[in-house]
Enzyme design. Structure first.
Site, PDB file in Angstrom:
ATOM      1  N   GLY A 208      -9.900 -30.219  28.517  1.00  0.00           N
ATOM      2  CA  GLY A 208      -9.223 -29.969  27.042  1.00  0.00           C
ATOM      3  C   GLY A 208      -8.086 -29.618  27.098  1.00  0.00           C
ATOM      4  O   GLY A 208      -7.365 -29.989  28.107  1.00  0.00           O
ATOM      5  N   ASN A 209      -7.581 -29.255  25.552  1.00  0.00           N
ATOM      6  CA  ASN A 209      -6.068 -29.160  25.021  1.00  0.00           C
ATOM      7  C   ASN A 209      -6.509 -28.570  24.756  1.00  0.00           C
ATOM      8  O   ASN A 209      -7.028 -27.566  23.585  1.00  0.00           O
ATOM      9  CB  ASN A 209      -5.490 -30.066  24.934  1.00  0.00           C
ATOM     10  CG  ASN A 209      -5.854 -31.377  24.366  1.00  0.00           C
ATOM     11  OD1 ASN A 209      -5.209 -30.597  23.736  1.00  0.00           O
ATOM     12  ND2 ASN A 209      -6.036 -32.406  24.280  1.00  0.00           N
ATOM     13  N   TYR A 210      -4.816 -27.782  23.633  1.00  0.00           N
ATOM     14  CA  TYR A 210      -4.962 -26.147  23.270  1.00  0.00           C
ATOM     15  C   TYR A 210      -5.528 -26.803  21.770  1.00  0.00           C
ATOM     16  O   TYR A 210      -4.658 -25.698  20.661  1.00  0.00           O
ATOM     17  CB  TYR A 210      -3.652 -25.884  23.314  1.00  0.00           C
ATOM     18  CG  TYR A 210      -3.530 -24.539  24.240  1.00  0.00           C
ATOM     19  CD1 TYR A 210      -4.660 -23.672  24.996  1.00  0.00           C
ATOM     20  CD2 TYR A 210      -2.721 -24.693  25.377  1.00  0.00           C
ATOM     21  CE1 TYR A 210      -5.226 -22.933  26.172  1.00  0.00           C
ATOM     22  CE2 TYR A 210      -2.434 -24.694  26.712  1.00  0.00           C
ATOM     23  CZ  TYR A 210      -3.968 -23.155  26.711  1.00  0.00           C
ATOM     24  OH  TYR A 210      -3.920 -21.989  27.849  1.00  0.00           O
TER      25      TYR A 210
END
Ligand code: CTP
Length: 400
Positions: A208-210
């Site tokens: 995923g990402n932030y």
């Protein structure tokens, strides 16, 4: 614009409270209905009798009437209003609002209020400039409240500077413009993508990402606030929205976001693609939890996801407006210009990770808008809510 608008006017303990009398007259003249809620300190500066005479309503100050014991419902009042205006707003009331200290009728009404809230501060210049006041105001902005900046000039303290409550005529103009803007996107359908995507590795793991989704949700609230019906396709985030004109669709992966976007896009007037979509996903999802098995390393093979923006850009009709985002770490303008062209955006919102306060997991953003006519507009650091207003203002001019 103000005819039949229901306005709660909150008055607090500032010398500028005398201006509230004139403000009420102007609002009534425009056809608005005004209900005054005053703090105990406010009553030291202006009498409830003057205010109730001008507003044609009994003034509310306490939780119940001392005369007959009847209860003043701050909840009903909060639901009744089209707008809550606090003018003048002292440093003390601003601080209480920012921190939910509900020790009087005005702050409890504020906490119950579903309508937009507008604050016109009034205080001495040093009190206004103090970091405590400025941080409280930033906090209120981050809640989506609006601040009518005080003017500069002579103050009651005999000093001169920024702190004078804005003049009643200007406050009325502000409200008229505000209500005009609320219907700007009426009958428009807007698609917004927000948040990250999660690409599954196995039943318990993902890539995923932030992205927090805050920018996309702020955009959705702003568009809906101006009358649009919003389809909000969001990846996994911890945010929620209650706005009746925002229709959330929850997805997890880039493929699910793509499917939802393709279904919604043909029926929309504009799409704002704010999601941080994963460019790649693991080639295969393991059916069971992958075991460590004492391997010293491991390799995952990734395959490309669909570029939702580029596909929508290719099928977009002439009347549809497409807005993209670019989060860059280097050669920002060049990368943004390339994406603007490649994905056929009408304009792109560039934010740089090199700018302090911009990007993922913060409440602020600093953006530059680049459009397909070559116009470049650089904005200062603002709350994500204010950045959303700048982006939606640009969208409104293109939809006209
Ligand atoms: N975008 C999208 N679908 C993707 C990737 C990106 O819709 N699969 C959208 C984003 O929502 C954003 C814009 O395209 O509006 C640019 O995203 P970004 O990740 O910066 O662009 P990429 O083309 O993936 O470029 P980069 O090589 O910088 O990752």
């Amino acid at each position: 614009m103000l005819k039949d608008k229901k306005i709660i006017l909150g008055i607090t303990g500032s010398i500028a409270a005398y201006k509230a009398a004139y403000l009420i007259r102007l609002l009534i003249k425009k056809g608005a209905e005004v209900q005054v809620v005053i703090t105990p300190a406010g009553k030291e500066f202006i009498t409830p009798l003057s205010l109730s005479t001008l507003s044609r309503h009994p003034v509310i100050s306490e939780f119940f009437s001392n005369r007959d014991g009847s209860w003043h419902s701050h909840v009903d009042l909060g639901l009744w209003a089209d707008v809550m205006l606090i003018a003048p707003a002292t440093a003390s009331t601003i601080g209480k609002m920012a921190h939910g200290i509900a020790d009087n009728m005005l702050v409890t009404t504020y906490l119950s209020c579903k309508a937009p809230v507008v604050i016109a501060p009034a205080m001495d210049l040093d009190m206004f400039a103090h970091p405590a006041t400025q941080q409280n105001l930033s906090r209120l902005r981050s809640f989506g409240n609006y601040i009518i900046e005080p003017g500069e000039g002579p103050l009651a303290s005999n000093l001169e500077g920024k702190g004078r409550m804005e003049e009643p005529e200007k406050i009325v103009d502000w409200l008229e413009n505000f209500f005009a803007s609320q219907s700007e996107l009426q009958k428009k359908k807007i698609l917004i993508t927000a948040g990250p995507t999660y690409e599954k590795i196995d039943p318990v793991r993902f890539v995923g990402n932030y992205s927090s989704g805050r920018m996309g949700f702020a955009l959705a609230e702003t568009c809906a606030g101006r009358g649009a019906e919003v389809t909000l396709i969001t990846g996994p985030v911890s945010l929620s929205t209650e706005h009746p004109r925002i229709h959330p669709i929850h997805v997890e992966s880039a493929e699910e976001m793509y499917q939802a976007a393709m279904t919604a896009f043909p029926h929309t007037d504009a799409a704002i693609l704010c999601a941080a979509v994963a460019d790649y996903r693991p080639e295969a999802v393991a059916p069971d939890k992958m075991k460590r098995e004492d391997k010293a390393d491991m390799t995952l093979r990734f395959v490309a996801n669909k570029d939702i923006a580029a596909i929508l850009g290719a099928i977009k009709q002439e009347k549809q407006i497409l807005v993209g985002f670019a989060l860059e770490t280097n050669d920002e303008i060049a990368h943004a210009e390339r994406k603007l062209k490649k994905k056929n955006f009408d304009f792109i919102v560039l934010n740089s990770l090199r700018e302090p306060g911009a990007g993922f997991r913060v409440d602020t953003n600093k953006v530059t808008l680049l459009d397909n006519k070559g116009e470049v507009t650089v904005f200062p650091l603002k709350s994500k809510q204010e950045v959303a207003v700048d982006i939606v203002n640009k969208l409104v001019t293109l939809l006209k």
